[in-house]
Design an enzyme around this catalytic site. Structure first.
Site, PDB file in Angstrom:
ATOM      1  N   TYR A  15      -4.422 -35.612  38.126  1.00  0.00           N
ATOM      2  CA  TYR A  15      -3.564 -35.524  36.950  1.00  0.00           C
ATOM      3  C   TYR A  15      -4.150 -36.292  35.784  1.00  0.00           C
ATOM      4  CZ  TYR A  15       0.388 -34.104  39.866  1.00  0.00           C
ATOM      5  OH  TYR A  15       1.227 -33.451  40.705  1.00  0.00           O
ATOM      6  N   HIS A  31      11.288 -34.440  36.334  1.00  0.00           N
ATOM      7  CA  HIS A  31       9.954 -34.677  36.870  1.00  0.00           C
ATOM      8  C   HIS A  31       9.960 -35.594  38.098  1.00  0.00           C
ATOM      9  CE1 HIS A  31       8.217 -33.245  32.919  1.00  0.00           C
ATOM     10  NE2 HIS A  31       7.575 -32.551  33.825  1.00  0.00           N
ATOM     11  N   LYS A  49       1.701 -29.072  46.076  1.00  0.00           N
ATOM     12  CA  LYS A  49       1.413 -27.723  45.597  1.00  0.00           C
ATOM     13  C   LYS A  49       1.589 -26.675  46.692  1.00  0.00           C
ATOM     14  CE  LYS A  49      -1.584 -29.292  41.819  1.00  0.00           C
ATOM     15  NZ  LYS A  49      -0.868 -28.740  40.661  1.00  0.00           N
ATOM     16  N   ARG A  67      -1.179 -27.562  27.297  1.00  0.00           N
ATOM     17  CA  ARG A  67      -1.930 -28.058  28.448  1.00  0.00           C
ATOM     18  C   ARG A  67      -1.953 -26.973  29.509  1.00  0.00           C
ATOM     19  NH1 ARG A  67       1.560 -30.069  32.825  1.00  0.00           N
ATOM     20  NH2 ARG A  67      -0.228 -31.126  33.704  1.00  0.00           N
TER      21      ARG A  67
END
Lengths: 346, 321
Positions: free
Chosen positions: A37, A193, A317, A223
């Site tokens: 990240y 988040h 993920k 982004r």
């Protein structure tokens, strides 16, 4: 030159694929051979001709079929589109942004004529010809946000800005990577988040919020984010986990090339002028492994990224189940030679 | 990346004296197009090129957000200020080309409010002119209480009364009229938000009374319009760019840094947005902090300064710029 819109599906027989030109313009998200990240935000300025960044709002060959898929999702689950009462003005802001951007970038497909509040919108690919009064809810078949986002690829979150924070107070979310608008609606930036690992410790969200609350009109930012999806399914929502979750157990060495897709989100951030809200379009691009490895550089780099990904990220993920199979398959395309810097195919 | 605002080339389309102290300026886009849409409460930074000097001051947009053919601002003449308002009053003429920033809103309406209760003092009326126009068009519920020195200096009071009738109340200092603050704060429907724009004393008073009467902080919004004040000149070393600069009496520290070719980010130039926050590497002297961004701790630490409004007096100041 107009876009050649494909007729294809993102469910059932999964006939989605990219044309060779669209493979070349895929927004490959890794500029080096590893991934962690970062606050990888940059100004949303025009990119090279033909790239997904050429226009502020990209329309591509999947447009018509993606809109048909969105209509199916909304018919099954109307809560995918929600707008709290104070967000209607922001919806009109978004309608203006998307109509003007599309009409300017793709005049052969879209046109907008404005005479004061009397607007005339033509969307040729979807066969829409709509006259309406800007600001008058009774003159459109849906609310302004729903109306225009049923005609725009990607998910849209409209974030109200107040008390030094951003609040998820409106959105349409049908092509998401396993998160739910219905769950997140009304939450603030830190609340929605909360599930993301590692990034909190790095202070990323505090810095990102500071940046986002200062995004100014006329200066959008963007982004890239990424994950992987089994089968080219746009709607990988928690609500429908029972439909797509089991797909992750179906990956075999023989079907990796067709089944496993890199899923890239082009996220952009725009200050809306009337409401002072922030709109956050999340545009999803899919590419099959068979398509991706037509670029030797991308193939080598993706192999190294997936192989070396920290365990927490792989779990978040959702790659755990098929990661080993995928890495083994990609290894065949990695001869160990260096990859050139940058995102491009070579 | 910088988050500063983009700029617009405009032509001064009209200059209208409003009263003894206030003059209104109208801007149109130099290329003839429409200006960007904005939201009530937004300001623009006006760049004033006065010979060798550049002053960049923020002014609230007071025109209706529904009309983007022009922007209007109102400038109160400040005879003791740094000269920005005197430049606007004395030198700017119809037909002049100027550069202004895109609108930036740091004083936004909370659109969840069931009612908007607005308190204005003096030239602090300007953002409310745009906000009331926006709310009136949407059928929003608002009430404006406007404190002025005298009837002759009651800028736009007549227009507001004509437009909104009893939703607007005017209080004249010279008639000993005062905003009945406690009564107003105690008699609002649930879901009311409070907005204050005026002198610092008025903002402090209204915030303190609102807190004492139980208003949640999230429902109280205010905008300081702290223009940078002139002061005793001082010298500063910019460590990163290796320059030593002189901040003149009528110049802000930020303007002096910019004049040396260094461009810190900025949005408000009034000590509230936080963009130009600058680290202090070393200092020998006293900081004159005038911002509303840094905490009291930061002010006491001597490690940070907001160069848009704050100054310094002493032997040496070295900044990380």
């Amino acid at each position: 030159m107009g876009i050649n819109f494909r007729t294809e599906t993102f469910r059932d027989d999964f006939s989605f694929r990219n044309s060779p030109e669209h493979i070349r313009r895929f927004p490959f998200p890794f500029h080096e051979d590893s991934y962690m990240y970062a606050v990888n935000i940059e100004p949303h300025v025009a990119g090279p001709a033909g790239s997904v960044l050429e226009h502020p709002i990209d329309v591509d060959e999947h447009y018509v079929s993606e809109m048909a898929d969105r209509a199916l999702v909304l018919a099954e689950d109307p809560l995918r589109c929600q707008s709290l009462p104070h967000m209607t003005l922001a919806g009109w802001d978004l309608l203006e942004l998307l109509m003007t951007a599309k009409a300017e970038s793709y005049p052969e497909h879209f046109s907008l004529t404005r005479d004061g509040d009397r607007w005339h919108w033509i969307n040729r690919p979807l066969g829409i010809d709509q006259k309406f009064l800007f600001g008058d809810l009774t003159t459109l078949p849906y609310g302004p946000m729903e109306y225009i986002t049923r005609q725009s690829q990607g998910d849209f979150c409209i974030l109200d800005q107040r008390d030094g924070n951003l609040w998820m107070d409106a959105g349409i979310v049908t092509t998401q990577a396993d998160w739910s608008l219905d769950f997140d609606i009304g939450m603030n930036f830190f609340e929605w988040h909360a599930p993301v690992p590692l990034a909190h410790e790095k202070g990323i969200f505090t810095r990102a919020l500071k940046f986002l609350t200062n995004v100014q009109q006329g200066k959008p930012a963007r982004r890239l984010n990424w994950t992987m999806t089994i089968n080219p399914r746009l709607d990988t929502s928690p609500e429908n986990y029972h439909k797509w979750g089991p797909d992750r157990a179906t990956v075999t060495p023989e079907n990796v090339g067709q089944k496993v897709h890199l899923r890239v989100e082009l996220q952009s951030f725009w200050r809306l002028p009337r409401s002072n809200a922030l709109v956050f379009p999340i545009r999803c691009y899919l590419i099959k492994m068979d398509e991706l490895v037509t670029s030797p550089k991308w193939a080598r780099r993706l192999h190294r990224v997936i192989r070396d990904l920290p365990e927490e990220l792989a779990t978040y993920k959702g790659l755990t189940r098929y990661r080993a199979t995928l890495v083994e398959w990609l290894a065949r395309y990695d001869d160990g030679t260096p990859t050139s810097p940058g995102f491009g195919p070579e | 990346m910088s988050t500063g605002a983009s700029k617009l080339d405009v032509v001064v389309s009209n200059v209208v004296p409003v009263n003894e102290l206030v003059t209104r300026f109208h801007f149109r886009r130099a290329d003839g197009g429409l200006l960007p849409t904005f939201s009530g409460g937004a300001h623009v930074i006006v760049e004033m090129r006065d010979g060798e000097r550049a002053r960049l001051n923020p002014y609230s947009l007071m025109s209706s957000p529904l009309d983007t053919s022009e922007y209007t601002i109102s400038v109160r003449r400040d005879d003791l200020g740094r000269g920005g308002s005197l430049f606007m009053h004395g030198k700017v003429r119809p037909g002049d080309r100027m550069v202004i920033s895109y609108p930036v809103n740091l004083f936004s309406l909370d659109l969840r409010a069931k009612k908007h209760l607005m308190l204005a003092g003096g030239i602090g009326i300007t953002p409310f002119l745009a906000q009331t126009a926006q709310l009136a068009a949407e059928g929003g519920n608002f009430e404006l209480h406007y404190s002025v020195r005298t009837a002759a200096l009651a800028t736009y009071a007549g227009d507001l009364r004509a437009r909104f009738g009893r939703r607007v109340s005017i209080y004249h200092d010279d008639r000993d009229e005062r905003i009945p603050l406690d009564r107003l704060l105690s008699s609002q429907p649930l879901g009311t938000h409070l907005y204050i724009c005026g002198p610092a004393g008025m903002i402090d008073w209204a915030r303190a009374r609102a807190a004492a009467l139980g208003w949640p902080a999230e429902t109280v919004h205010y905008e300081h319009f702290a223009a940078p004040q002139p002061g005793v000149p001082f010298d500063v070393t910019l460590a990163l760019s290796g320059r030593t600069i002189h901040v003149a009496e009528q110049q802000s520290l930020l303007e002096a840094i910019e004049a040396a070719g260094v461009d810190p980010p900025y949005l408000c130039r009034g000590g509230v947005c936080g963009q130009c926050e600058t680290n202090v590497i070393s200092s020998d002297g006293v900081f004159l902090h005038n911002d509303h961004w840094l905490s009291d701790e930061d002010h006491a630490s001597g490690k940070k300064i907001m160069p848009c409004v704050s100054r310094f007096a002493g032997k040496s100041l070295v900044l990380e710029r």
